[in-house]
Design a protein around this motif. Structure first.
Motif, PDB file in Angstrom:
ATOM      1  N   LEU A  35      51.141   2.611  35.983  1.00  0.00           N
ATOM      2  CA  LEU A  35      51.608   3.674  36.882  1.00  0.00           C
ATOM      3  C   LEU A  35      50.647   4.856  36.838  1.00  0.00           C
ATOM      4  O   LEU A  35      50.303   5.441  37.878  1.00  0.00           O
ATOM      5  CB  LEU A  35      53.016   4.109  36.487  1.00  0.00           C
ATOM      6  CG  LEU A  35      53.649   5.221  37.332  1.00  0.00           C
ATOM      7  CD1 LEU A  35      53.757   4.789  38.793  1.00  0.00           C
ATOM      8  CD2 LEU A  35      55.031   5.593  36.781  1.00  0.00           C
ATOM      9  N   GLY A  36      50.203   5.214  35.620  1.00  0.00           N
ATOM     10  CA  GLY A  36      49.241   6.304  35.477  1.00  0.00           C
ATOM     11  C   GLY A  36      47.919   5.993  36.162  1.00  0.00           C
ATOM     12  O   GLY A  36      47.334   6.858  36.825  1.00  0.00           O
ATOM     13  N   LEU A  37      47.448   4.754  36.021  1.00  0.00           N
ATOM     14  CA  LEU A  37      46.206   4.351  36.687  1.00  0.00           C
ATOM     15  C   LEU A  37      46.345   4.444  38.212  1.00  0.00           C
ATOM     16  O   LEU A  37      45.404   4.853  38.908  1.00  0.00           O
ATOM     17  CB  LEU A  37      45.830   2.927  36.283  1.00  0.00           C
ATOM     18  CG  LEU A  37      45.279   2.742  34.873  1.00  0.00           C
ATOM     19  CD1 LEU A  37      45.183   1.250  34.529  1.00  0.00           C
ATOM     20  CD2 LEU A  37      43.900   3.389  34.742  1.00  0.00           C
ATOM     21  N   SER A  38      47.513   4.074  38.723  1.00  0.00           N
ATOM     22  CA  SER A  38      47.758   4.164  40.153  1.00  0.00           C
ATOM     23  C   SER A  38      47.645   5.610  40.631  1.00  0.00           C
ATOM     24  O   SER A  38      47.001   5.892  41.656  1.00  0.00           O
ATOM     25  CB  SER A  38      49.143   3.606  40.479  1.00  0.00           C
ATOM     26  OG  SER A  38      49.467   3.801  41.833  1.00  0.00           O
ATOM     27  N   ILE A  39      48.247   6.519  39.895  1.00  0.00           N
ATOM     28  CA  ILE A  39      48.205   7.945  40.269  1.00  0.00           C
ATOM     29  C   ILE A  39      46.770   8.463  40.219  1.00  0.00           C
ATOM     30  O   ILE A  39      46.317   9.198  41.106  1.00  0.00           O
ATOM     31  CB  ILE A  39      49.119   8.763  39.338  1.00  0.00           C
ATOM     32  CG1 ILE A  39      50.584   8.366  39.572  1.00  0.00           C
ATOM     33  CG2 ILE A  39      48.934  10.256  39.574  1.00  0.00           C
ATOM     34  CD1 ILE A  39      51.550   8.936  38.557  1.00  0.00           C
ATOM     35  N   VAL A  40      46.029   8.079  39.181  1.00  0.00           N
ATOM     36  CA  VAL A  40      44.637   8.520  39.043  1.00  0.00           C
ATOM     37  C   VAL A  40      43.793   8.010  40.211  1.00  0.00           C
ATOM     38  O   VAL A  40      43.014   8.766  40.822  1.00  0.00           O
ATOM     39  CB  VAL A  40      44.049   8.031  37.698  1.00  0.00           C
ATOM     40  CG1 VAL A  40      42.530   8.227  37.669  1.00  0.00           C
ATOM     41  CG2 VAL A  40      44.681   8.780  36.535  1.00  0.00           C
ATOM     42  N   MET A  41      43.934   6.713  40.560  1.00  0.00           N
ATOM     43  CA  MET A  41      43.131   6.138  41.638  1.00  0.00           C
ATOM     44  C   MET A  41      43.455   6.785  42.983  1.00  0.00           C
ATOM     45  O   MET A  41      42.557   7.063  43.779  1.00  0.00           O
ATOM     46  CB  MET A  41      43.335   4.619  41.694  1.00  0.00           C
ATOM     47  CG  MET A  41      42.653   3.876  40.555  1.00  0.00           C
ATOM     48  SD  MET A  41      42.683   2.069  40.749  1.00  0.00           S
ATOM     49  CE  MET A  41      44.361   1.706  40.255  1.00  0.00           C
ATOM     50  N   GLU A  42      44.726   7.035  43.244  1.00  0.00           N
ATOM     51  CA  GLU A  42      45.101   7.650  44.511  1.00  0.00           C
ATOM     52  C   GLU A  42      44.564   9.071  44.612  1.00  0.00           C
ATOM     53  O   GLU A  42      44.098   9.502  45.679  1.00  0.00           O
ATOM     54  CB  GLU A  42      46.620   7.638  44.673  1.00  0.00           C
ATOM     55  CG  GLU A  42      47.196   6.260  44.971  1.00  0.00           C
ATOM     56  CD  GLU A  42      48.682   6.282  45.242  1.00  0.00           C
ATOM     57  OE1 GLU A  42      49.260   7.402  45.295  1.00  0.00           O
ATOM     58  OE2 GLU A  42      49.274   5.203  45.411  1.00  0.00           O
ATOM     59  N   ASN A  43      44.599   9.811  43.520  1.00  0.00           N
ATOM     60  CA  ASN A  43      44.094  11.188  43.545  1.00  0.00           C
ATOM     61  C   ASN A  43      42.574  11.246  43.616  1.00  0.00           C
ATOM     62  O   ASN A  43      42.015  12.163  44.228  1.00  0.00           O
ATOM     63  CB  ASN A  43      44.610  11.958  42.330  1.00  0.00           C
ATOM     64  CG  ASN A  43      46.039  12.438  42.512  1.00  0.00           C
ATOM     65  OD1 ASN A  43      46.293  13.469  43.130  1.00  0.00           O
ATOM     66  ND2 ASN A  43      46.993  11.676  41.992  1.00  0.00           N
ATOM     67  N   LEU A  44      41.902  10.268  43.017  1.00  0.00           N
ATOM     68  CA  LEU A  44      40.448  10.190  43.172  1.00  0.00           C
ATOM     69  C   LEU A  44      40.084   9.916  44.633  1.00  0.00           C
ATOM     70  O   LEU A  44      39.113  10.478  45.159  1.00  0.00           O
ATOM     71  CB  LEU A  44      39.879   9.096  42.267  1.00  0.00           C
ATOM     72  CG  LEU A  44      39.781   9.434  40.777  1.00  0.00           C
ATOM     73  CD1 LEU A  44      39.327   8.205  39.979  1.00  0.00           C
ATOM     74  CD2 LEU A  44      38.812  10.594  40.540  1.00  0.00           C
ATOM     75  N   ALA A  45      40.857   9.044  45.277  1.00  0.00           N
ATOM     76  CA  ALA A  45      40.613   8.769  46.694  1.00  0.00           C
ATOM     77  C   ALA A  45      40.837  10.020  47.539  1.00  0.00           C
ATOM     78  O   ALA A  45      40.080  10.303  48.474  1.00  0.00           O
ATOM     79  CB  ALA A  45      41.520   7.632  47.164  1.00  0.00           C
ATOM     80  N   LEU A  46      41.863  10.789  47.206  1.00  0.00           N
ATOM     81  CA  LEU A  46      42.106  12.046  47.910  1.00  0.00           C
ATOM     82  C   LEU A  46      40.952  13.027  47.707  1.00  0.00           C
ATOM     83  O   LEU A  46      40.550  13.741  48.629  1.00  0.00           O
ATOM     84  CB  LEU A  46      43.413  12.679  47.409  1.00  0.00           C
ATOM     85  CG  LEU A  46      44.718  12.173  48.018  1.00  0.00           C
ATOM     86  CD1 LEU A  46      45.909  12.722  47.254  1.00  0.00           C
ATOM     87  CD2 LEU A  46      44.812  12.564  49.490  1.00  0.00           C
ATOM     88  N   LEU A  47      40.404  13.048  46.499  1.00  0.00           N
ATOM     89  CA  LEU A  47      39.302  13.957  46.185  1.00  0.00           C
ATOM     90  C   LEU A  47      38.050  13.615  46.987  1.00  0.00           C
ATOM     91  O   LEU A  47      37.394  14.497  47.554  1.00  0.00           O
ATOM     92  CB  LEU A  47      39.001  13.907  44.685  1.00  0.00           C
ATOM     93  CG  LEU A  47      37.812  14.743  44.189  1.00  0.00           C
ATOM     94  CD1 LEU A  47      38.078  16.232  44.412  1.00  0.00           C
ATOM     95  CD2 LEU A  47      37.549  14.463  42.713  1.00  0.00           C
TER      96      LEU A  47
END
Length: 294
Positions: free
Chosen positions: A103-115
């Motif tokens: 779940l944490g990895l999912s949040i990190v990947m989505e926020n990196l994509a947003l960045l």
């Protein structure tokens, strides 16, 4: 009663979409079948694969289908490293920790994509994006978009390759042994941690293939994986947890149900049929349509 001239194209459209759903669900099924965990990062990983295909097209001019030899191995390496270096080390052997880590990895990947890509929805243009192919069967005929037809065939071929690997190779035998009894497999000399990482890598490689087949007719944004992974989880449970044939047939069935639901109820309500079917299966056949009783 819906006219056959409308019904037939809707069924074909559902099958083409369902094949890609099945490929995504097969990767999830493999990870669950071996690691016995639910990978909450599956949707975010699909999103990364879609962005990889998009970037290769926009920056290097590489056609999405020609990107397969790049994206599929890249996603495999990402999955292998993610399991071996992050999930395995952070979980300390506890399933509840694995769920939180993914779940944490999912949040990190989505926020990196947003960045890096912002929240904009992006698409690509190819010479065949709007090309259609006539399909005639008896008295019924339909025009199917070429990218969807390629996605259907490509997803079925990729699914067959995955099932061949699991069913006929030494790696596949090791995967099945670990899935059945990891302690016994370890006593027989199988490197369980390596099999875990390989399974995770192959599961994400399936997402790489799905992304290459999807993007010519689809779009990508940082949240795009959420809808796909929700349907993939439904397919895994519907087909039977850990069943590859169930995931494949369940994906095709879900695609047709979604398409017919959209035809009858409107596109915005098309997925209602999926979850009605899902609830019915849980009520009357909780092991799934193609799963065995415990």
């Amino acid at each position: 009663m819906t006219d056959l001239s409308i019904l037939f194209p809707s069924i074909l459209n559902g099958l083409t979409t369902g094949a890609v759903y099945a490929l995504i669900a097969l990767g999830l099924t493999l990870i669950y079948g071996v690691l016995h965990i639910i990978n909450f990062a599956h949707g975010a990983a699909l999103m990364l694969a879609l962005y990889a295909v998009y970037w290769l097209k926009e920056a290097a001019g590489i056609d999405p289908y020609l990107a397969l030899p790049l994206v599929v191995p890249g996603m495999f390496v990402l999955g292998y490293a993610m399991q071996r270096l992050v999930i395995n080390r952070a979980s300390h052997g506890k399933d509840e920790n694995i769920l939180l880590v993914t779940l944490g990895l999912s949040i990190v990947m989505e926020n990196l994509a947003l960045l890096f890509f912002k929240s904009d929805t992006r698409t690509i243009e190819t010479a065949y994006t709007l090309t259609t192919v006539p399909i005639n069967i008896g008295f019924a005929q339909a025009m199917i978009a070429l990218p969807k037809l390629v996605a259907f065939g490509g997803a079925l071929v990729a699914s067959a390759v995955l099932m061949l690997i699991v069913g006929r190779t030494d790696l596949g035998r090791a995967i099945r042994a670990v899935a059945k009894e990891k302690h016994g497999a370890k006593l027989m000399g199988i490197d369980v941690e390596h099999v875990y990482a390989m399974s995770f890598g192959i599961g994400l490689a399936c997402l790489g293939a799905a992304a290459c087949f999807l993007l010519p007719a689809y779009y990508v944004n940082p949240q795009v994986g959420n809808g796909f992974v929700l349907v993939a989880f439904t397919i895994v449970v519907l087909g039977g947890m850990g069943s590859f044939s169930g995931a494949l047939l369940g994906g095709l069935l879900i695609g047709v149900v979604e398409s017919l639901g959209g035809l009858l109820l409107g596109e915005s309500l098309g997925q209602i049929g999926i979850f009605l079917l899902f609830i019915a299966v849980l009520l009357f056949r909780p092991q799934g349509l193609f799963g065995a009783k415990a």
